[in-house]
Write a protein that holds these residues in place. Structure first.
Motif, PDB file in Angstrom:
ATOM      1  N   LYS A 191       5.993   4.091   1.830  1.00  0.00           N
ATOM      2  CA  LYS A 191       6.823   5.175   2.400  1.00  0.00           C
ATOM      3  C   LYS A 191       7.964   4.576   3.212  1.00  0.00           C
ATOM      4  O   LYS A 191       9.127   4.989   3.093  1.00  0.00           O
ATOM      5  CB  LYS A 191       5.983   6.057   3.326  1.00  0.00           C
TER       6      LYS A 191
ATOM      7  N   THR B 154       0.852  -1.193   0.000  1.00  0.00           N
ATOM      8  CA  THR B 154       0.000   0.000   0.000  1.00  0.00           C
ATOM      9  C   THR B 154       0.891   1.248   0.000  1.00  0.00           C
ATOM     10  O   THR B 154       2.077   1.167   0.341  1.00  0.00           O
ATOM     11  CB  THR B 154      -0.887   0.069   1.269  1.00  0.00           C
TER      12      THR B 154
ATOM     13  N   GLU C   3       3.078   5.057  12.576  1.00  0.00           N
ATOM     14  CA  GLU C   3       2.801   6.289  11.819  1.00  0.00           C
ATOM     15  C   GLU C   3       3.977   6.527  10.863  1.00  0.00           C
ATOM     16  O   GLU C   3       5.120   6.785  11.290  1.00  0.00           O
ATOM     17  CB  GLU C   3       2.573   7.519  12.707  1.00  0.00           C
ATOM     18  N   SER C   4       3.643   6.478   9.574  1.00  0.00           N
ATOM     19  CA  SER C   4       4.698   6.531   8.554  1.00  0.00           C
ATOM     20  C   SER C   4       5.564   7.793   8.685  1.00  0.00           C
ATOM     21  O   SER C   4       6.783   7.735   8.497  1.00  0.00           O
ATOM     22  CB  SER C   4       4.084   6.433   7.155  1.00  0.00           C
TER      23      SER C   4
ATOM     24  N   GLN D 239      -3.907  -7.140  10.767  1.00  0.00           N
ATOM     25  CA  GLN D 239      -3.622  -5.937  11.565  1.00  0.00           C
ATOM     26  C   GLN D 239      -4.393  -5.926  12.879  1.00  0.00           C
ATOM     27  O   GLN D 239      -4.102  -5.105  13.750  1.00  0.00           O
ATOM     28  CB  GLN D 239      -3.925  -4.672  10.741  1.00  0.00           C
TER      29      GLN D 239
ATOM     30  N   ILE E 113      -0.587  -0.592   9.214  1.00  0.00           N
ATOM     31  CA  ILE E 113       0.809  -0.637   8.779  1.00  0.00           C
ATOM     32  C   ILE E 113       1.139   0.732   8.211  1.00  0.00           C
ATOM     33  O   ILE E 113       0.219   1.471   7.815  1.00  0.00           O
ATOM     34  CB  ILE E 113       1.054  -1.762   7.720  1.00  0.00           C
TER      35      ILE E 113
HETATM   36  N1  GSH Z   1      -1.552   7.602   9.250  1.00  0.00           N
HETATM   37  C1  GSH Z   1      -1.104   6.246   9.066  1.00  0.00           C
HETATM   38  C2  GSH Z   1      -1.984   5.575   8.056  1.00  0.00           C
HETATM   39  C3  GSH Z   1      -1.647   4.092   7.923  1.00  0.00           C
HETATM   40  C4  GSH Z   1      -2.725   3.366   7.137  1.00  0.00           C
HETATM   41  O1  GSH Z   1      -3.817   3.917   6.847  1.00  0.00           O
HETATM   42  N2  GSH Z   1      -2.419   2.106   6.809  1.00  0.00           N
HETATM   43  C5  GSH Z   1      -3.395   1.296   6.115  1.00  0.00           C
HETATM   44  C6  GSH Z   1      -2.781   0.696   4.840  1.00  0.00           C
HETATM   45  S1  GSH Z   1      -2.310   1.973   3.690  1.00  0.00           S
HETATM   46  C7  GSH Z   1      -3.806   0.138   7.007  1.00  0.00           C
HETATM   47  O2  GSH Z   1      -2.968  -0.468   7.646  1.00  0.00           O
HETATM   48  N3  GSH Z   1      -5.114  -0.176   7.045  1.00  0.00           N
HETATM   49  C8  GSH Z   1      -5.613  -1.277   7.804  1.00  0.00           C
HETATM   50  C9  GSH Z   1      -6.825  -0.917   8.604  1.00  0.00           C
HETATM   51  O3  GSH Z   1      -7.233   0.250   8.588  1.00  0.00           O
HETATM   52  O4  GSH Z   1      -7.386  -1.797   9.252  1.00  0.00           O
HETATM   53  C10 GSH Z   1       0.356   6.243   8.592  1.00  0.00           C
HETATM   54  O5  GSH Z   1       0.725   7.185   7.891  1.00  0.00           O
HETATM   55  O6  GSH Z   1       1.114   5.325   8.957  1.00  0.00           O
END
Ligand code: GSH
Length: 211
Positions: free
Chosen positions: A16, A11, A68-69, A40, A54
């Motif tokens: 990142k 993703t 947090e990325s 997750q 992630i």
């Molecule tokens: N603000 C977070 C966003 C992370 C995020 O949205 N990750 C998504 C994949 S792109 C995820 O793990 N989604 C799983 C879920 O929401 O259950 C970051 O920048 O790390």
């Protein structure tokens, strides 16, 4: 040094972290968290990120877990000096564009992706709302990149933070950026970096995914 443990998936937010790890040259080991299968939400993953998303990294030598990325990118830049902002001004401007990504670029394109591609019920007014907001956000980046080659100084972590989402816009969400000439130039320039190309391949999955 011991390898950094990277918990990720195919993703933009995952990319990142993998692109940054490739840029730094640090050794790292990949753990696939299949968010389509619900990994997750596993208790062992929630001890790493209570927000069940992630990417996450664990640095065993410093006994640090980072989620947090944006925080991961700042941590790795600080850890290695690679792509690190060089002055107080660059530090603040990097924080500004990193937060802009987290608050506007990612959420807007993420919602558009969901409502336009994944949602079983396609609601025109909702899709139009996020299409409009996506155009606005891309315009902000384009006007900024009209004034300089990269978001902050030389190529840096603000670019690493933002590029994977522009890639998703173009390659996955069907949002062309041709009308944004400065953004297009920046996008093509960064796409050629070997670390970016390698980072996009992480994690390798045995099957095709939409995300
Ligand atoms: N603000 C977070 C966003 C992370 C995020 O949205 N990750 C998504 C994949 S792109 C995820 O793990 N989604 C799983 C879920 O929401 O259950 C970051 O920048 O790390």
């Amino acid at each position: 040094m011991n390898p950094i443990e990277l918990y990720t998936y195919q993703t933009p937010n995952g990319h990142k972290a993998s692109i940054m790890l490739e840029e730094t040259g640090l050794p790292y080991r990949v753990h696939v968290i299949d968010i389509e299968a619900g990994d997750q939400h596993r208790p062992d993953f929630l001890t790493l990120n209570p927000n069940n998303k992630i990417p996450v990294i664990v640095d065993p030598d410093r006994q640090r877990t980072v989620f947090e990325s944006g925080a991961i990118l700042f941590y790795l830049a600080d850890r290695t000096g690679v792509l690190q902002p060089r002055t107080d001004d660059e530090q603040l401007t990097t924080l500004q564009w990193t937060l802009f990504q987290a608050a506007h670029v990612g959420p807007t394109l993420g919602q558009l992706w969901n409502f336009k591609i994944f949602a079983t019920e396609k609601i025109p007014s909702v899709i139009a709302r996020f299409e409009r907001e996506a155009q606005r956000v891309l315009g902000v980046l384009d006007r900024t990149l009209a004034q300089r080659a990269y978001l902050v100084g030389d190529y840096g972590i603000a670019d690493v933070m933002t590029w994977p989402w522009i890639h998703a816009a173009v390659a996955k969400i069907g949002v062309p950026i041709d009308a944004f000439s400065h953004l297009s130039r920046w996008y093509a320039d960064i796409a050629q970096r070997p670390a970016v190309r390698r980072g996009l391949e992480v994690p390798r999955l045995s099957h095709e995914h939409a995300a």
